[in-house]
Write a protein that holds these residues in place. Structure first.
Motif, PDB file in Angstrom:
ATOM      1  N   LEU A  11      -1.635   9.750   9.000  1.00 19.27           N
ATOM      2  CA  LEU A  11      -1.978   9.162   7.703  1.00 19.27           C
ATOM      3  C   LEU A  11      -1.806   7.641   7.754  1.00 19.27           C
ATOM      4  O   LEU A  11      -2.682   6.881   7.324  1.00 19.27           O
ATOM      5  CB  LEU A  11      -1.095   9.768   6.599  1.00 19.27           C
ATOM      6  N   LYS A  12      -0.681   7.202   8.295  1.00 20.97           N
ATOM      7  CA  LYS A  12      -0.426   5.757   8.359  1.00 20.97           C
ATOM      8  C   LYS A  12      -1.494   5.067   9.215  1.00 20.97           C
ATOM      9  O   LYS A  12      -1.999   4.003   8.856  1.00 20.97           O
ATOM     10  CB  LYS A  12       0.974   5.484   8.919  1.00 20.97           C
ATOM     11  N   THR A  21       4.701  -2.366   8.472  1.00 22.72           N
ATOM     12  CA  THR A  21       4.910  -0.985   8.032  1.00 22.72           C
ATOM     13  C   THR A  21       6.364  -0.792   7.633  1.00 22.72           C
ATOM     14  O   THR A  21       7.272  -1.288   8.308  1.00 22.72           O
ATOM     15  CB  THR A  21       4.536   0.038   9.130  1.00 22.72           C
ATOM     16  N   THR A  38      -6.177   1.295  -7.706  1.00 20.29           N
ATOM     17  CA  THR A  38      -6.417   2.401  -6.774  1.00 20.29           C
ATOM     18  C   THR A  38      -7.425   1.965  -5.700  1.00 20.29           C
ATOM     19  O   THR A  38      -7.734   2.729  -4.788  1.00 20.29           O
ATOM     20  CB  THR A  38      -6.982   3.642  -7.513  1.00 20.29           C
ATOM     21  N   ASP A  93      -2.190   2.548  -4.848  1.00 21.48           N
ATOM     22  CA  ASP A  93      -1.953   3.955  -4.503  1.00 21.48           C
ATOM     23  C   ASP A  93      -3.206   4.739  -4.846  1.00 21.48           C
ATOM     24  O   ASP A  93      -4.115   4.202  -5.489  1.00 21.48           O
ATOM     25  CB  ASP A  93      -0.705   4.519  -5.214  1.00 21.48           C
ATOM     26  N   GLU A 112       2.731  -1.633   4.298  1.00 18.61           N
ATOM     27  CA  GLU A 112       2.339  -0.225   4.089  1.00 18.61           C
ATOM     28  C   GLU A 112       3.585   0.621   3.832  1.00 18.61           C
ATOM     29  O   GLU A 112       4.581   0.514   4.563  1.00 18.61           O
ATOM     30  CB  GLU A 112       1.577   0.244   5.343  1.00 18.61           C
ATOM     31  N   VAL A 146       0.856  -1.186   0.000  1.00 15.55           N
ATOM     32  CA  VAL A 146       0.000   0.000   0.000  1.00 15.55           C
ATOM     33  C   VAL A 146       0.895   1.240   0.000  1.00 15.55           C
ATOM     34  O   VAL A 146       1.611   1.497   0.969  1.00 15.55           O
ATOM     35  CB  VAL A 146      -0.948  -0.018   1.217  1.00 15.55           C
ATOM     36  N   GLY A 147       0.856   1.973  -1.117  1.00 18.51           N
ATOM     37  CA  GLY A 147       1.770   3.097  -1.326  1.00 18.51           C
ATOM     38  C   GLY A 147       2.772   2.694  -2.388  1.00 18.51           C
ATOM     39  O   GLY A 147       3.516   1.727  -2.195  1.00 18.51           O
ATOM     40  N   VAL A 167       3.205   4.264   2.768  1.00 22.40           N
ATOM     41  CA  VAL A 167       2.654   5.588   2.425  1.00 22.40           C
ATOM     42  C   VAL A 167       3.543   6.650   3.095  1.00 22.40           C
ATOM     43  O   VAL A 167       4.439   6.301   3.866  1.00 22.40           O
ATOM     44  CB  VAL A 167       1.157   5.714   2.867  1.00 22.40           C
ATOM     45  N   PRO A 168       3.326   7.944   2.800  1.00 22.86           N
ATOM     46  CA  PRO A 168       4.217   8.969   3.378  1.00 22.86           C
ATOM     47  C   PRO A 168       4.354   8.894   4.909  1.00 22.86           C
ATOM     48  O   PRO A 168       3.472   8.379   5.605  1.00 22.86           O
ATOM     49  CB  PRO A 168       3.562  10.282   2.934  1.00 22.86           C
ATOM     50  N   GLY A 192       7.611   1.782  -2.066  1.00 19.51           N
ATOM     51  CA  GLY A 192       6.546   0.818  -2.372  1.00 19.51           C
ATOM     52  C   GLY A 192       6.810   0.091  -3.679  1.00 19.51           C
ATOM     53  O   GLY A 192       6.643  -1.135  -3.769  1.00 19.51           O
ATOM     54  N   VAL A 239      -4.685   4.748   7.254  1.00 20.83           N
ATOM     55  CA  VAL A 239      -4.555   3.707   6.226  1.00 20.83           C
ATOM     56  C   VAL A 239      -4.708   2.328   6.874  1.00 20.83           C
ATOM     57  O   VAL A 239      -5.420   1.457   6.354  1.00 20.83           O
ATOM     58  CB  VAL A 239      -3.201   3.849   5.484  1.00 20.83           C
TER      59      VAL A 239
END
Ligand code: 3HC
Length: 286
Positions: A97-98, A116, A75, A33, A89, A9-10, A91-92, A15, A101
């Protein structure tokens, strides 16, 4: 527990690299994403890396086709994670945010090991956003993922020994070297040393201690690091470093880094950071 389907994810730098090495190891991989544009960029990067490997005789064309057939891009988070045995995971680097998600992932998947790729945020804190902190683990890859052998496997406060074992075996199955980080400290083993070093070097540029080229040349040619700290900062991404200055207590702050972040000059991935990357790696004079 057998891992067959992996969801990543990301699909940024990390990723896409993680997805590539998982597919190369024979896993069925779903990459998710939020935008088609990011997914297309990830797809292009993976294709480019695989074509290079074919040209160098490292893999056959048949193998390339097999790897590409194992990669699915979407997506739709539900499509990516449902039935996954492992979710990674990437993601940023923003705690909230994490967490968000992971909450969503838990709505669509009730069984997977949750990992993560955070650079250094608390595994324990992140695990609290899920419905299975015992099945939650840090799995921290290094950039460029297809090249770097090391992966940190980080045990949070609630991570079970069984989960650590599964994560270690999975990392080995990718042909990589796991190191178990037994305590969930900020930055784990590597970034706990590396990130303060990088930001201190940026501060030195900011304060006129030496030029970026002089600092990099010193560490590159005289100290024999593979990259100097300013080039490496651009290489890992100035957004990642900036987020660390905002969220980690072990990293100093830097006004210059903040300016770069706000100007979206994030390093190699945007073509410009401290150096211009549009023609490839910067040439650091000796
Ligand atoms: N993706 C895939 N493969 C890549 C790559 C990339 N982005 N960049 C380089 N490679 C491959 C090349 O194709 C080449 O493969 P080959 O051996 O099959 O020919 C090999 O890596 C070596 O590349 P080059 O000969 O072009 O260049 P170098 O010898 O200078 O190596 C490097 C490039 C491996 C990036 C080296 O400079 C290096 O090790 N730099 C430091 C990287 C590092 O420290 N990474 C960790 C950062 S910290 C992090 O990621 C954690 C995060 O949480 C902050």
């Amino acid at each position: 527990m057998e891992i067959k389907k992996v969801a990543v994810v990301g699909a940024g730098t990390m990723g896409s690299g993680i997805a590539q090495v998982c597919a190369m190891a024979g896993y069925e991989v779903w990459v998710r994403d939020i935008s088609e544009e990011i997914l297309n960029k990830a797809k292009e990067t993976i294709e480019k890396n695989l074509r290079k490997a074919v040209n160098k005789g490292k893999i056959s064309v048949t193998k390339l086709k097999e790897i590409e057939a194992k990669l699915h891009f979407t997506t739709d988070l539900k499509e990516a994670v449902e039935d996954a045995d492992l979710v990674i995971e990437a993601v940023p680097e923003v705690m909230d945010l994490k967490k968000q998600v992971f909450k969503e992932i838990c709505e669509y998947n009730k069984k997977a090991i949750l990992a993560t790729n955070t650079s250094g945020l608390s595994i324990t804190e992140l695990s609290k956003a899920t419905d299975r902190p015992d099945k939650f683990v840090g799995m921290h890859f290094f950039n460029p993922v297809p090249v770097m052998a090391l992966v940190e496997v980080i045990k949070g406060e609630y991570t079970s020994e069984e989960t650590v074992k599964i994560a270690v075996e999975f990392v080995k199955s990718l042909g990589k070297t796991p190191v178990v980080v037994k305590k969930d400290v900020t930055g784990f083993i590597v970034n706990r040393c590396l990130v303060p070093y990088l930001v201190l070097a940026i501060q030195d540029v900011e304060n006129g201690v030496a030029t970026k080229e002089e600092i990099d040349a010193t560490m590159l040619y005289n100290y024999k690091f593979p990259m100097g700290p300013i080039e490496l900062s651009d290489f890992v991404g100035l957004d990642i470093l900036y987020y660390s200055t905002q969220q980690w207590d072990i990293v100093p702050k830097s006004k210059l880094l903040e300016e770069k972040f706000k100007a979206k000059e994030l390093g190699m991935k945007t073509g410009k950071g401290f150096y211009d990357w549009r023609q490839g790696r910067p040439k650091i004079p000796k």
